[in-house]
Motif scaffolding. Structure first.
Motif, PDB file in Angstrom:
ATOM      1  N   ASP A  14       0.831  -1.201   0.000  1.00 55.42           N
ATOM      2  CA  ASP A  14       0.000   0.000   0.000  1.00 55.42           C
ATOM      3  C   ASP A  14       0.877   1.267   0.000  1.00 55.42           C
ATOM      4  O   ASP A  14       1.571   1.540   0.983  1.00 55.42           O
ATOM      5  CB  ASP A  14      -0.899  -0.009   1.242  1.00 55.42           C
ATOM      6  N   PRO A  15       0.869   2.047  -1.089  1.00 57.03           N
ATOM      7  CA  PRO A  15       1.748   3.224  -1.161  1.00 57.03           C
ATOM      8  C   PRO A  15       1.368   4.335  -0.176  1.00 57.03           C
ATOM      9  O   PRO A  15       2.172   5.237   0.068  1.00 57.03           O
ATOM     10  CB  PRO A  15       1.568   3.691  -2.615  1.00 57.03           C
ATOM     11  N   SER A  16       0.154   4.284   0.368  1.00 55.98           N
ATOM     12  CA  SER A  16      -0.260   5.337   1.298  1.00 55.98           C
ATOM     13  C   SER A  16       0.296   5.117   2.707  1.00 55.98           C
ATOM     14  O   SER A  16       0.213   6.006   3.551  1.00 55.98           O
ATOM     15  CB  SER A  16      -1.793   5.395   1.355  1.00 55.98           C
ATOM     16  N   VAL A  17       0.846   3.930   2.966  1.00 57.06           N
ATOM     17  CA  VAL A  17       1.383   3.625   4.295  1.00 57.06           C
ATOM     18  C   VAL A  17       2.876   3.958   4.337  1.00 57.06           C
ATOM     19  O   VAL A  17       3.652   3.412   3.544  1.00 57.06           O
ATOM     20  CB  VAL A  17       1.181   2.129   4.641  1.00 57.06           C
ATOM     21  N   PRO A  18       3.303   4.839   5.237  1.00 59.79           N
ATOM     22  CA  PRO A  18       4.744   5.138   5.351  1.00 59.79           C
ATOM     23  C   PRO A  18       5.530   3.885   5.740  1.00 59.79           C
ATOM     24  O   PRO A  18       5.064   3.077   6.544  1.00 59.79           O
ATOM     25  CB  PRO A  18       4.798   6.179   6.470  1.00 59.79           C
ATOM     26  N   LYS A  19       6.696   3.760   5.168  1.00 61.84           N
ATOM     27  CA  LYS A  19       7.555   2.608   5.463  1.00 61.84           C
ATOM     28  C   LYS A  19       8.959   3.115   5.755  1.00 61.84           C
ATOM     29  O   LYS A  19       9.345   4.185   5.298  1.00 61.84           O
ATOM     30  CB  LYS A  19       7.578   1.642   4.272  1.00 61.84           C
ATOM     31  N   TYR A  20       9.717   2.303   6.487  1.00 60.10           N
ATOM     32  CA  TYR A  20      11.062   2.734   6.869  1.00 60.10           C
ATOM     33  C   TYR A  20      12.084   1.620   6.621  1.00 60.10           C
ATOM     34  O   TYR A  20      11.759   0.439   6.706  1.00 60.10           O
ATOM     35  CB  TYR A  20      11.111   3.113   8.357  1.00 60.10           C
ATOM     36  N   LEU A  21      13.285   2.066   6.329  1.00 58.51           N
ATOM     37  CA  LEU A  21      14.427   1.159   6.270  1.00 58.51           C
ATOM     38  C   LEU A  21      15.403   1.573   7.367  1.00 58.51           C
ATOM     39  O   LEU A  21      15.730   2.768   7.493  1.00 58.51           O
ATOM     40  CB  LEU A  21      15.133   1.240   4.908  1.00 58.51           C
ATOM     41  N   CYS A  22      15.831   0.630   8.165  1.00 60.42           N
ATOM     42  CA  CYS A  22      16.847   0.901   9.187  1.00 60.42           C
ATOM     43  C   CYS A  22      18.096   0.089   8.856  1.00 60.42           C
ATOM     44  O   CYS A  22      18.009  -1.122   8.623  1.00 60.42           O
ATOM     45  CB  CYS A  22      16.344   0.502  10.574  1.00 60.42           C
ATOM     46  N   VAL A  23      19.224   0.756   8.839  1.00 59.03           N
ATOM     47  CA  VAL A  23      20.496   0.087   8.581  1.00 59.03           C
ATOM     48  C   VAL A  23      21.147  -0.226   9.922  1.00 59.03           C
ATOM     49  O   VAL A  23      21.415   0.670  10.719  1.00 59.03           O
ATOM     50  CB  VAL A  23      21.435   0.973   7.739  1.00 59.03           C
ATOM     51  N   ASN A  24      21.378  -1.513  10.146  1.00 57.25           N
ATOM     52  CA  ASN A  24      21.980  -1.934  11.402  1.00 57.25           C
ATOM     53  C   ASN A  24      23.503  -1.841  11.299  1.00 57.25           C
ATOM     54  O   ASN A  24      24.156  -2.736  10.777  1.00 57.25           O
ATOM     55  CB  ASN A  24      21.548  -3.362  11.736  1.00 57.25           C
ATOM     56  N   ALA A  25      24.045  -0.714  11.767  1.00 56.99           N
ATOM     57  CA  ALA A  25      25.498  -0.513  11.788  1.00 56.99           C
ATOM     58  C   ALA A  25      25.990  -0.523  13.235  1.00 56.99           C
ATOM     59  O   ALA A  25      26.963   0.144  13.569  1.00 56.99           O
ATOM     60  CB  ALA A  25      25.867   0.802  11.089  1.00 56.99           C
ATOM     61  N   ASP A  26      25.313  -1.289  14.082  1.00 59.06           N
ATOM     62  CA  ASP A  26      25.677  -1.310  15.506  1.00 59.06           C
ATOM     63  C   ASP A  26      26.900  -2.207  15.738  1.00 59.06           C
ATOM     64  O   ASP A  26      27.766  -1.863  16.531  1.00 59.06           O
ATOM     65  CB  ASP A  26      24.497  -1.821  16.329  1.00 59.06           C
ATOM     66  N   GLU A  27      26.938  -3.343  15.069  1.00 55.75           N
ATOM     67  CA  GLU A  27      28.073  -4.285  15.142  1.00 55.75           C
ATOM     68  C   GLU A  27      28.734  -4.361  16.519  1.00 55.75           C
ATOM     69  O   GLU A  27      29.862  -3.908  16.706  1.00 55.75           O
ATOM     70  CB  GLU A  27      29.137  -3.940  14.093  1.00 55.75           C
ATOM     71  N   SER A  28      28.027  -4.934  17.454  1.00 55.15           N
ATOM     72  CA  SER A  28      28.559  -5.016  18.814  1.00 55.15           C
ATOM     73  C   SER A  28      28.989  -6.421  19.207  1.00 55.15           C
ATOM     74  O   SER A  28      29.347  -6.644  20.363  1.00 55.15           O
ATOM     75  CB  SER A  28      27.501  -4.504  19.790  1.00 55.15           C
ATOM     76  N   GLU A  29      28.948  -7.364  18.272  1.00 56.97           N
ATOM     77  CA  GLU A  29      29.351  -8.726  18.606  1.00 56.97           C
ATOM     78  C   GLU A  29      30.872  -8.783  18.775  1.00 56.97           C
ATOM     79  O   GLU A  29      31.616  -8.443  17.842  1.00 56.97           O
ATOM     80  CB  GLU A  29      28.928  -9.671  17.476  1.00 56.97           C
ATOM     81  N   PRO A  30      31.368  -9.188  19.930  1.00 56.99           N
ATOM     82  CA  PRO A  30      32.822  -9.271  20.124  1.00 56.99           C
ATOM     83  C   PRO A  30      33.487 -10.130  19.052  1.00 56.99           C
ATOM     84  O   PRO A  30      32.984 -11.198  18.695  1.00 56.99           O
ATOM     85  CB  PRO A  30      32.946  -9.921  21.506  1.00 56.99           C
TER      86      PRO A  30
END
Length: 433
Positions: free
Chosen positions: A74-90
């Motif tokens: 549905d083009p009327s519904v806002p959508k988001y992309l989040c880039v996971n650049a947290d990289e906290s795995e030892p």
């Protein structure tokens, strides 16, 4: 000369590559987003990525195109992309290098993914400690905006895609997608119970995709070189290359990009230069600190999602840590549990309290105060944590304990029997015990 053709690391390995917009464009950068905007409808991009078999490089290995297909059309519904650049795995540092040395590759992948799912806004969530990476990304985003790759009219297509940088505060749990979303919303980074999944109820309760840095970096290459080329790399179920962060007791620690499916032995002996000082391998973490330990018996396991899982661990974040014969495995488990106990967000009682008890008992054994019943108690505690928490953190924190008990139980028994660390350098037996 690398044994295999580098893909994501190609620019970084090119002498003199500056990593700025001009350098990236000279290397063929931003041709893929131009091609996508000109030749493909969003659903065609999703189909192409599905056929490529690209799987998430953040840890779970979920098929990327399938993940995108869950987003409502549905083009009327806002959508988001989040880039996971947290990289906290030892032990994992591949995303950091990609960000700091070739930021536009990930930004181009972000634009392609945002277009595919119909998102006008993307957030890059970067770990708070990555000060240099945040500066590099901020500068790269400014360059891309000035050149018309980001904004209200991307490449003259009439499409709007805004990309914003969001710095985290440095919590391990914010690498989990729902905790990351909570953090972007300005809340404490705690995981959400699923379902509903982010594809339906994500950032600001809107459909959201969370993708890892390395995952997105693959997209320009898949668009430019085609599905057939991409699936010719790796294995049938795990196509493409993978960047492995190799650390620990090897001669050449670093990031190595190889086709998925090469033997673990090849990564360690040929690419990372083998074990330091001629020592023998004792233990291997094949996929970040939350992956179960391997032993030398696993050196011929192929490094793809299926083979590593079948052998009892996981490919996870791609962080491969080597421990040689001088390592005390009780100390290793105690050290890792200290990290997990510190980083437990506290939302779930089994994880919050259980990690503390595991750390206490492991410390007691390592310091020569272990009791005969401690090993059964460790197993009992692990059984009451794994699978009983909102997110996968509980499963992650028990993996080092259970796998060291499985493969190195005699070391635990020796610590308890001799009331000291048998490895010699860390003899910590307490007087009176």
């Amino acid at each position: 000369m690398p044994k295999y053709e580098p893909v994501l690391l190609k620019n970084i390995l090119t002498p003199g590559y500056a990593g700025d917009l001009a350098a990236y464009e000279r290397a063929g950068g931003y041709q893929a987003i131009r091609k996508v905007l000109k030749e493909y409808q969003p659903e065609q991009v999703i189909d192409l990525v599905k056929r490529s078999g690209l799987r998430g490089r953040g840890g779970a290995g979920f098929p990327t195109g399938t993940k995108w297909s869950f987003i409502p059309k549905d083009p009327s519904v806002p959508k988001y992309l989040c880039v996971n650049a947290d990289e906290s795995e030892p032990g994992t540092f591949k995303d950091r290098e990609l960000i700091e040395r070739d930021p536009h590759q990930m930004i181009e992948g972000t634009l392609i993914a945002a277009y595919a799912i119909g998102a006008k806004v993307a957030y890059i969530y970067i770990r708070g400690e990555f000060t240099l990476g945040a500066k590099v990304l901020a500068r790269a985003l400014d360059e891309a905006r000035a050149k018309g790759y980001i904004g209200t009219n991307v490449c003259g297509s009439g499409r709007e895609i805004q990309v914003w940088l969001h710095r985290g505060a440095g919590a391990y749990i914010c690498g989990e997608e729902t905790a990351l979303i909570e953090s972007i919303e300005g809340k404490r980074g705690l995981p959400r119970a699923k379902p509903p999944f982010p594809a339906i109820n994500g950032l600001y309760q809107r459909p959201t995709v969370v993708n890892n840095v390395e995952t997105l970096g693959n997209l320009p290459h898949i668009i430019n070189r085609g599905v057939e080329w991409y699936t010719s790399l790796g294995t049938a179920k795990s196509p493409g290359t993978r960047i492995f962060s190799v650390s620990g007791h090897v001669n050449r620690p670093g990031n190595y990009e190889v086709p998925l499916g090469i033997p673990l032995r090849e990564l360690i002996e040929e690419h990372a230069g083998g074990v330091r000082n001629g020592h023998r391998i004792k233990a291997i973490i094949p996929g970040g600190a939350s992956a179960a330990f391997f032993t030398p018996e696993h050196l011929d396991v192929k490094l793809d999602f299926e083979s590593v899982a079948q052998a009892g661990s996981m490919l996870g974040s791609g962080g491969v840590t080597i421990m040689d014969e001088t390592t005390c495995m009780v100390w290793a488990a105690y050290n890792l549990m200290g990290f997990f106990h510190h980083e437990s967000c506290g939302k779930c009682t089994p994880c919050r309290e259980g990690s503390g008890w595991l750390h206490t008992i492991l410390g007691r054994i390592e310091h020569g105060e272990g009791r005969a019943e401690d090993l059964a108690q460790l197993e009992h505690l692990c059984g009451n944590i794994a699978g009983k928490t909102v997110c996968a953190f509980g499963d992650a924190e028990v993996a080092p304990v259970l796998s060291t008990l499985k493969h190195f139980r005699e070391e635990y028994e020796a610590h308890i029997r001799e009331k000291r660390c048998p490895m010699g350098e860390r003899v910590l037996a307490h007087a009176g015990h």
